[in-house]
Design an enzyme around this catalytic site. Structure first.
Site, PDB file in Angstrom:
ATOM      1  N   ASP A 318      11.605  30.236 -31.141  1.00 16.74           N
ATOM      2  CA  ASP A 318      12.908  29.585 -31.085  1.00 16.74           C
ATOM      3  C   ASP A 318      12.953  28.526 -29.988  1.00 16.74           C
ATOM      4  O   ASP A 318      12.357  28.684 -28.930  1.00 16.74           O
ATOM      5  CB  ASP A 318      13.981  30.646 -30.823  1.00 16.74           C
ATOM      6  CG  ASP A 318      15.381  30.076 -30.813  1.00 16.74           C
ATOM      7  OD1 ASP A 318      15.819  29.563 -31.863  1.00 16.74           O
ATOM      8  OD2 ASP A 318      16.044  30.127 -29.754  1.00 16.74           O
ATOM      9  N   GLU A 371      10.195  26.115 -34.078  1.00 17.93           N
ATOM     10  CA  GLU A 371      11.483  25.480 -34.359  1.00 17.93           C
ATOM     11  C   GLU A 371      11.644  24.395 -33.305  1.00 17.93           C
ATOM     12  O   GLU A 371      11.964  24.675 -32.153  1.00 17.93           O
ATOM     13  CB  GLU A 371      12.627  26.492 -34.273  1.00 17.93           C
ATOM     14  CG  GLU A 371      13.965  25.914 -34.718  1.00 17.93           C
ATOM     15  CD  GLU A 371      15.088  26.121 -33.710  1.00 17.93           C
ATOM     16  OE1 GLU A 371      16.216  25.699 -34.003  1.00 17.93           O
ATOM     17  OE2 GLU A 371      14.845  26.674 -32.629  1.00 17.93           O
TER      18      GLU A 371
END
EC number: 2.4.1.18
Length: 640
Positions: A318, A371
């Protein structure tokens, strides 16, 4: 340094080699001796507690075993000058709750802290760690792991279903346990034709509304759904149904609740020393000090923990931009340049390379996905070739451009045609995953169906058109839960998806059926996934028909024996006698049509074969003549 592949080691002795590698930042199994572990010392059974707190004056362990009292016998002893502390407590046992009372050596102030390495924690609002030594599980996924180790995911199908466990389904408004999810989730994923499930973070976090992205217990399984064994059973069941498991993982920052990692020993410890680097104002969190050896051990060991103990097949990392850039989400004057005067976080870059290098070396077949929302180069290039070493990167640019395009009135789409074609200009620069994730259906962004233009019929048609175009576009796929049966409201983490609409309305049932058939097409047609990252696998027929807003392209298999032709009509107009160049002479058959009646379309399908004629068109020597239904994707296949 110990090196193991599964199940936690109950041997508590902390060897000199463990200590050395831990402080050097090279220990990748720190969870084997850090935290709380069953031990037998001098014939007495108990628990050995170990933690890292370099600026502590003293640390006392309190819990159920001593009635939460500070006692001399439960004070930890320093075992290194660099901040390792440890104590053996004879009467502590599995299931006991506990905390650390950490006193800072400079201020004499003390804080009550949860164990950073605890394997289980109390459900919010309570914050104690729980001694968890009974974690052994007999796995039955050997065949899956053997297959995983041999799989090259670049030339295999990958169709990911992203979900948030707490809101996928509930029971009388309460969270489903891992075992309850085990009864329905694997079967649903398999029936729908997805190859992988991606869980939003499963580590402990105090705030439901953070969705798990502001963690406190990095090693603690999310207690909302049960215990460690329950999660292992769920992963095992998924593997036995040929479904891979990807986990969202958050190594860049952590929650600033006082019981967690923030100022763990009364001063910056897991976070950077400099407030400008440590404090993440945008998210209300603290950033990890990725240049500190013991912090790197904590994080890389954490990745290894989830992979080894829970057989996780991949990590979706993330907020990679927050790790790469010193000025991420910061105005000028709010960040300090690196030693070369740039905005790159050199420690973050080195950490990501080390993480990916370790996983490539030790975890055969496990993938990492970034990401990352900037244009940082070579994210999915191997470390040895100068890249960051990720296997895949989410294609945020494709997602933003195409969702903007599909929301436009078709009258104006011809003026923005580049939005739907531009992705192929840069597609081969990274190993992209096309993602329509949870971030796109919250915070006023609308549900996926409500992003579509027009009245209800056109919205449904637009969704089918868009998803069919996505399946044809090179790159692996990801979609967020609820989109497959057309949830009209935005995703809400505090309630389950609106499953009732599938039974109440035919249009929702038809769209669910559409997704299943589309996924079947993807899985069965080699051309749709075998050459995602090879120029051979994609060729435009016509990328420039902006006036009619029609795209056409070819997807091919490695051996060129399978070819699919996609025709995407982004207008509510039926085109008759449409001439289309094709690469081969012969007959073509319609193998998929998003306008099919069974999906809720107008039913303008081609039931008979289409024969090519020797007439030049779109740079090819052969052409076919077809009817293109409104707001639809056609998929044709050469059959002879």
């Amino acid at each position: 340094m110990k090196n193991k592949n599964s199940e936690q080691n109950t041997h508590s002795t902390i060897g000199e080699q463990d200590i050395h590698y831990f402080h050097e930042g090279k220990h990748i199994y720190a969870y084997e001796f850090m935290g709380a572990h069953k031990a037998c010392e001098e014939g007495i059974e108990g628990i050995r507690f170990t933690t890292w707190a370099p600026n502590a004056k003293s640390i006392c362990v309190i819990g159920d075993f001593n009635y939460w009292q500070v006692e001399d016998k439960n004070y930890m002893e320093p075992i290194t000058d660099a901040g390792l502390w440890s104590v053996f407590i004879p009467n502590a046992k599995n299931g006991d709750k506990y905390k650390f009372v950490v006193t800072n050596k400079d201020t004499n102030n003390y804080v009550y802290k949860s164990d950073p390495y605890a394997f289980f924690s109390e459900l919010r609002p309570n914050t104690a760690s729980i001694i968890t030594t009974e974690t052994q599980y007999t796995w039955s996924d050997d065949k899956w792991l053997e297959k995983r180790a041999k799989t090259n995911y670049y030339d295999n199908p990958m169709n990911v279903y992203e979900l948030h466990l707490a809101s996928w389904k509930t029971k009388n408004g309460k969270f489903l346990t891992y075992d309850e999810l085990n009864e329905t989730l694997p079967q649903y994923i398999k029936e729908m034709g997805y190859t992988h499930v991606e869980f939003m973070p499963l580590h402990e976090h105090p705030l439901d509304a953070s969705w798990g992205y502001q963690p406190t217990g990095f090693y603690s399984v999310n207690s909302r759904h049960g215990d460690i064994i329950g999660l292992k059973r769920l992963v095992d069941k998924l593997h036995n149904n040929d479904i891979g498991v990807i986990l969202d993982w958050v190594p860049g920052h952590f929650c600033k609740d006082q019981h967690g990692l923030i100022y763990f020993d009364g001063s910056p410890c897991y976070e950077y020393q400099e407030p400008t680097k440590a404090i993440n104002k945008g998210w209300g969190t603290h950033n990890f000090d990725l240049g500190r050896n013991e912090v790197k051990c904590f994080l890389i060991s954490n990745a290894m923990y989830w992979i080894n103990e829970f057989h996780i097949d991949g990590l979706r990392v993330d907020a990679v931009s927050n790790i790469l850039y010193l000025n991420y989400d910061r105005e000028d004057g709010q960040w300090i340049p690196n030693i070369y005067g740039g905005h790159e976080n050199l420690e973050g870059i080195a950490f990501l390379k080390e993480l990916n290098g370790v996983l490539k070396h030790t975890c055969k077949g496990v993938i990492t996905i970034a990401e990352e929302s900037s244009s940082w180069p070579d994210i999915s290039t191997p470390v040895e070739k100068g890249g960051l070493g990720f296997d895949f990167k989410w294609n945020m640019g494709w997602m933003n451009d195409t969702l903007r395009y599909i929301s436009l009135d078709p009258v104006y789409r011809k003026y923005h045609h580049n939005l739907i074609t531009f992705s192929m200009v840069y597609h081969y620069s990274e190993k992209f995953i096309l993602s329509i994730s949870h971030d796109e259906v919250v915070h006023g962004k609308k549900s996926l169906i409500n992003k579509m233009w027009g009245d209800l019929w056109n919205k449904y048609a637009g969704l089918r058109l868009y998803m069919s175009y996505m399946i044809g576009h090179p790159g692996k796929k990801l979609i967020f839960m609820g989109s497959e049966f057309v949830q009209f409201v935005e995703w809400r983490e505090y309630e389950q998806l609106q499953w009732q609409v599938v039974d109440q309305y035919e249009s929702h049932k038809q769209t669910l059926h559409f997704f299943k058939k589309l996924n079947d097409l993807y899985h069965n047609e080699t051309a749709l996934w075998q050459c995602d990252y090879d120029h051979h696998g994609f060729r435009w027929i016509d990328a420039d028909n902006s006036q009619q807003s029609i795209l056409s392209f070819i997807r091919s298999s490695k051996d060129n024996k399978q070819k699919l032709i996609f025709i995407c009509n982004f207008t509510p107009v039926t085109y008759y006698d449409y001439h289309l160049g094709v690469p081969d002479a012969g007959s073509y058959k319609e193998v998929f049509n998003s306008d099919n009646l069974e999906f809720g379309g107008s039913g303008q399908v081609m039931a008979t074969e289409i024969f090519s004629s020797p007439q030049s068109s779109h740079g090819f020597e052969q052409r076919i003549t077809i009817k293109i239904p409104p707001m639809a994707t056609l998929v044709l296949k050469l059959i002879k």
